[in-house]
Scaffold this motif. Sequence first.
Motif, PDB file in Angstrom:
ATOM      1  N   VAL A 126       0.836  -1.204   0.000  1.00 28.50           N
ATOM      2  CA  VAL A 126       0.000   0.000   0.000  1.00 28.50           C
ATOM      3  C   VAL A 126       0.871   1.255   0.000  1.00 28.50           C
ATOM      4  O   VAL A 126       0.585   2.218  -0.725  1.00 28.50           O
ATOM      5  N   VAL A 127       1.950   1.257   0.773  1.00 28.54           N
ATOM      6  CA  VAL A 127       2.865   2.408   0.783  1.00 28.54           C
ATOM      7  C   VAL A 127       3.492   2.588  -0.598  1.00 28.54           C
ATOM      8  O   VAL A 127       3.629   3.713  -1.094  1.00 28.54           O
ATOM      9  N   ALA A 128       3.862   1.481  -1.250  1.00 24.05           N
ATOM     10  CA  ALA A 128       4.431   1.570  -2.599  1.00 24.05           C
ATOM     11  C   ALA A 128       3.415   2.134  -3.591  1.00 24.05           C
ATOM     12  O   ALA A 128       3.771   2.961  -4.445  1.00 24.05           O
ATOM     13  N   ALA A 129       2.158   1.712  -3.474  1.00 21.25           N
ATOM     14  CA  ALA A 129       1.120   2.237  -4.368  1.00 21.25           C
ATOM     15  C   ALA A 129       0.923   3.734  -4.137  1.00 21.25           C
ATOM     16  O   ALA A 129       0.812   4.510  -5.100  1.00 21.25           O
ATOM     17  N   PHE A 130       0.890   4.160  -2.872  1.00 20.73           N
ATOM     18  CA  PHE A 130       0.747   5.590  -2.578  1.00 20.73           C
ATOM     19  C   PHE A 130       1.968   6.362  -3.057  1.00 20.73           C
ATOM     20  O   PHE A 130       1.847   7.489  -3.531  1.00 20.73           O
ATOM     21  N   ALA A 131       3.150   5.773  -2.939  1.00 22.64           N
ATOM     22  CA  ALA A 131       4.365   6.444  -3.415  1.00 22.64           C
ATOM     23  C   ALA A 131       4.311   6.626  -4.928  1.00 22.64           C
ATOM     24  O   ALA A 131       4.678   7.692  -5.445  1.00 22.64           O
ATOM     25  N   TYR A 132       3.835   5.609  -5.633  1.00 23.09           N
ATOM     26  CA  TYR A 132       3.722   5.728  -7.087  1.00 23.09           C
ATOM     27  C   TYR A 132       2.723   6.809  -7.473  1.00 23.09           C
ATOM     28  O   TYR A 132       3.004   7.662  -8.314  1.00 23.09           O
ATOM     29  N   VAL A 133       1.540   6.754  -6.853  1.00 20.96           N
ATOM     30  CA  VAL A 133       0.514   7.762  -7.169  1.00 20.96           C
ATOM     31  C   VAL A 133       0.981   9.144  -6.718  1.00 20.96           C
ATOM     32  O   VAL A 133       0.645  10.148  -7.344  1.00 20.96           O
ATOM     33  N   GLY A 134       1.782   9.207  -5.663  1.00 24.26           N
ATOM     34  CA  GLY A 134       2.306  10.489  -5.205  1.00 24.26           C
ATOM     35  C   GLY A 134       3.320  11.085  -6.178  1.00 24.26           C
ATOM     36  O   GLY A 134       3.457  12.300  -6.261  1.00 24.26           O
TER      37      GLY A 134
END
Length: 158
Positions: free
Chosen positions: A43-51
Amino acid sequence: MHPSPSPSATPPAAPAFPPLYTPQPPPPLTRRLLTPVGTLAAVVAAFAYVGTVDPNEPGHYPVCPLLRFTGLYCPGCGGLRSAHAFAHGDLAAAFGSNALAVIGYGVFAAVMVLWLVRAIRGIPTRVTLSPVWWWGIGAVLTAFTLVRNLPFGAALAP
């Protein structure tokens, strides 16, 4: 008449079959934390990508099919923009893009804390929802979708 057993008689033998359930010690801490920490990392990786990849720039993400073919906002419309704003710490913009998604981030955070604490303590975690909860979640999603597509609910539209 049978003779009564003497007080020094041998106790009966143990049953031939093992018990149906024998409690096992919990697995080691690293193994217990593997799944919740892996989920949190994804989830952190997904948020980092979208960020880092701005959904406000056209061409990076596909358009919502419901919005494209009907012009109606689904409950997830604006979710990527909300996640992008949330990753940058802009809670007002995150709520403006999709308020229900921001509430979902909070629910996810609470469930993750519970899961991690229980994993550390060695208590198994199983999240089960009764049908009443599923119907309630469906009703909230339906109401959110209807209101955001009506003129008086324009503040909920992305």
